[in-house]
Design a protein around this motif. Sequence first.
Motif, PDB file in Angstrom:
ATOM      1  N   ASP A 145       0.858  -1.183   0.000  1.00  0.00           N
ATOM      2  CA  ASP A 145       0.000   0.000   0.000  1.00  0.00           C
ATOM      3  C   ASP A 145       0.895   1.235   0.000  1.00  0.00           C
ATOM      4  N   LEU A 146       0.931   1.939  -1.114  1.00  0.00           N
ATOM      5  CA  LEU A 146       1.840   3.079  -1.240  1.00  0.00           C
ATOM      6  C   LEU A 146       1.545   4.177  -0.223  1.00  0.00           C
ATOM      7  N   ASN A 147       0.311   4.273   0.237  1.00  0.00           N
ATOM      8  CA  ASN A 147      -0.011   5.277   1.245  1.00  0.00           C
ATOM      9  C   ASN A 147       0.758   5.034   2.544  1.00  0.00           C
ATOM     10  N   ASP A 148       1.126   3.786   2.801  1.00  0.00           N
ATOM     11  CA  ASP A 148       1.926   3.495   3.992  1.00  0.00           C
ATOM     12  C   ASP A 148       3.284   4.185   3.928  1.00  0.00           C
ATOM     13  N   LEU A 149       3.805   4.381   2.714  1.00  0.00           N
ATOM     14  CA  LEU A 149       5.072   5.098   2.561  1.00  0.00           C
ATOM     15  C   LEU A 149       4.950   6.532   3.073  1.00  0.00           C
ATOM     16  N   VAL A 150       3.852   7.186   2.724  1.00  0.00           N
ATOM     17  CA  VAL A 150       3.633   8.577   3.136  1.00  0.00           C
ATOM     18  C   VAL A 150       3.467   8.664   4.645  1.00  0.00           C
ATOM     19  N   VAL A 151       2.660   7.770   5.205  1.00  0.00           N
ATOM     20  CA  VAL A 151       2.424   7.775   6.658  1.00  0.00           C
ATOM     21  C   VAL A 151       3.740   7.599   7.405  1.00  0.00           C
ATOM     22  N   SER A 152       4.540   6.650   6.959  1.00  0.00           N
ATOM     23  CA  SER A 152       5.826   6.390   7.601  1.00  0.00           C
ATOM     24  C   SER A 152       6.756   7.588   7.491  1.00  0.00           C
ATOM     25  N   ALA A 153       6.839   8.175   6.297  1.00  0.00           N
ATOM     26  CA  ALA A 153       7.735   9.311   6.094  1.00  0.00           C
ATOM     27  C   ALA A 153       7.314  10.516   6.923  1.00  0.00           C
ATOM     28  N   LYS A 154       6.030  10.781   6.987  1.00  0.00           N
ATOM     29  CA  LYS A 154       5.538  11.940   7.743  1.00  0.00           C
ATOM     30  C   LYS A 154       5.796  11.802   9.235  1.00  0.00           C
ATOM     31  N   LYS A 155       5.877  10.591   9.741  1.00  0.00           N
ATOM     32  CA  LYS A 155       6.135  10.368  11.171  1.00  0.00           C
ATOM     33  C   LYS A 155       7.464  10.968  11.611  1.00  0.00           C
ATOM     34  N   GLN A 156       8.351  11.214  10.650  1.00  0.00           N
ATOM     35  CA  GLN A 156       9.672  11.744  10.988  1.00  0.00           C
ATOM     36  C   GLN A 156       9.664  13.265  11.176  1.00  0.00           C
ATOM     37  N   GLY A 157       8.536  13.930  10.870  1.00  0.00           N
ATOM     38  CA  GLY A 157       8.424  15.329  11.261  1.00  0.00           C
ATOM     39  C   GLY A 157       8.137  16.348  10.180  1.00  0.00           C
ATOM     40  N   ASN A 158       8.212  15.968   8.911  1.00  0.00           N
ATOM     41  CA  ASN A 158       7.884  16.908   7.841  1.00  0.00           C
ATOM     42  C   ASN A 158       6.506  16.540   7.297  1.00  0.00           C
ATOM     43  N   PRO A 159       5.499  17.433   7.457  1.00  0.00           N
ATOM     44  CA  PRO A 159       4.146  17.095   7.016  1.00  0.00           C
ATOM     45  C   PRO A 159       3.912  17.287   5.523  1.00  0.00           C
ATOM     46  N   ASN A 160       4.870  17.898   4.816  1.00  0.00           N
ATOM     47  CA  ASN A 160       4.663  18.294   3.418  1.00  0.00           C
ATOM     48  C   ASN A 160       5.179  17.229   2.459  1.00  0.00           C
ATOM     49  N   ILE A 161       4.694  16.012   2.654  1.00  0.00           N
ATOM     50  CA  ILE A 161       5.168  14.857   1.890  1.00  0.00           C
ATOM     51  C   ILE A 161       3.999  14.204   1.165  1.00  0.00           C
ATOM     52  N   GLU A 162       4.200  13.876  -0.112  1.00  0.00           N
ATOM     53  CA  GLU A 162       3.189  13.144  -0.867  1.00  0.00           C
ATOM     54  C   GLU A 162       3.856  12.265  -1.901  1.00  0.00           C
ATOM     55  N   LEU A 163       3.074  11.372  -2.477  1.00  0.00           N
ATOM     56  CA  LEU A 163       3.584  10.497  -3.528  1.00  0.00           C
ATOM     57  C   LEU A 163       3.705  11.265  -4.843  1.00  0.00           C
ATOM     58  N   ALA A 164       4.790  11.039  -5.563  1.00  0.00           N
ATOM     59  CA  ALA A 164       4.882  11.553  -6.930  1.00  0.00           C
ATOM     60  C   ALA A 164       3.873  10.818  -7.803  1.00  0.00           C
ATOM     61  N   LYS A 165       3.282  11.529  -8.749  1.00  0.00           N
ATOM     62  CA  LYS A 165       2.298  10.940  -9.658  1.00  0.00           C
ATOM     63  C   LYS A 165       2.593  11.392 -11.081  1.00  0.00           C
ATOM     64  N   THR A 166       2.388  10.503 -12.032  1.00  0.00           N
ATOM     65  CA  THR A 166       2.607  10.836 -13.432  1.00  0.00           C
ATOM     66  C   THR A 166       1.777  12.060 -13.830  1.00  0.00           C
ATOM     67  N   GLY A 167       2.436  13.057 -14.421  1.00  0.00           N
ATOM     68  CA  GLY A 167       1.768  14.274 -14.861  1.00  0.00           C
ATOM     69  C   GLY A 167       1.706  15.369 -13.822  1.00  0.00           C
ATOM     70  N   MET A 168       2.073  15.086 -12.591  1.00  0.00           N
ATOM     71  CA  MET A 168       2.029  16.088 -11.522  1.00  0.00           C
ATOM     72  C   MET A 168       2.938  17.267 -11.876  1.00  0.00           C
ATOM     73  N   LEU A 169       2.432  18.485 -11.659  1.00  0.00           N
ATOM     74  CA  LEU A 169       3.199  19.705 -11.921  1.00  0.00           C
ATOM     75  C   LEU A 169       3.412  20.454 -10.609  1.00  0.00           C
ATOM     76  N   VAL A 170       4.660  20.790 -10.327  1.00  0.00           N
ATOM     77  CA  VAL A 170       5.017  21.560  -9.126  1.00  0.00           C
ATOM     78  C   VAL A 170       5.635  22.882  -9.562  1.00  0.00           C
ATOM     79  N   GLU A 171       5.010  23.973  -9.135  1.00  0.00           N
ATOM     80  CA  GLU A 171       5.516  25.314  -9.421  1.00  0.00           C
ATOM     81  C   GLU A 171       6.344  25.797  -8.229  1.00  0.00           C
ATOM     82  N   LEU A 172       7.554  26.278  -8.498  1.00  0.00           N
ATOM     83  CA  LEU A 172       8.421  26.765  -7.423  1.00  0.00           C
ATOM     84  C   LEU A 172       8.547  28.299  -7.489  1.00  0.00           C
TER      85      LEU A 172
END
Length: 243
Positions: free
Chosen positions: A216-243
């Motif tokens: 379950d890929l969502n388990d990756l996000v839950v585990s990663a967020k436990k370390q203290g950074n809430p701004n974590i999500e799975l990469a998805k095909t076509g996703m666009l991030v503006e900086l």
Amino acid sequence: MQCRVIGMWGGFPKKNGPCSGYLIQHEGFSLLVDCGSGVLSELQNYIDLNDINHVILTHYHYDHFSDIGAYLFSRLVNTQLGRVDEELCVYGPADEAMQKQVEAIAHSRFDSFNEKSKLEIGPFSCTFMRNIHPVETYSIKIECDNKSMVFISDTCFTPELISFAANADLLITECSLYEGMNGEGSGHMTSEHAGILAAQSKAKKVLLTHLPHYGDLNDLVVSAKKQGNPNIELAKTGMLVEL
């Protein structure tokens, strides 16, 4: 600067889901980072292949570079048809076989980099860190207009990654394994390690990539967020991030 996720699967592509590929753009200039299996087809949903003249390959495992051969022939044919008049510049770790492969096809050239290199490609300044992986592999920091994007290619976790990714506006970190697994032998990171990197680097936005084909890929996000950074999500095909 903006980043479009073209593909993010580890090892092999899914249906309509390519392996590693990221389109970085700023003010009409385009740079492709990695060109894994399935990337070249998906890429054309967002840009004409002739509008990209620079490709950086982090290493030579198939899920990160296998589509580059097709890209070389695309540039050859489209140059002959008069659709493009600039060569395709491919950058990667020094490798005689890869250099011969690229330069055997007209209208393409190869340049190498290492951990001491600084590439100025259009508006982008690119620096590198050598990873811990079975083949020579690099993470990349891309800076432009006081913004920074860090792509952690395949690697085991190492504290040096934290300083390399410090305060990144966008951190794209590999997350091949679930918490509790051991990635030292394969040269990959767990979700726990990705979370530690995200938290301690203080990255503003974090995408988990090089995703596994099981669990379950969502388990990756839950585990990663436990370390203290809430701004974590799975990469998805076509996703666009503006900086």
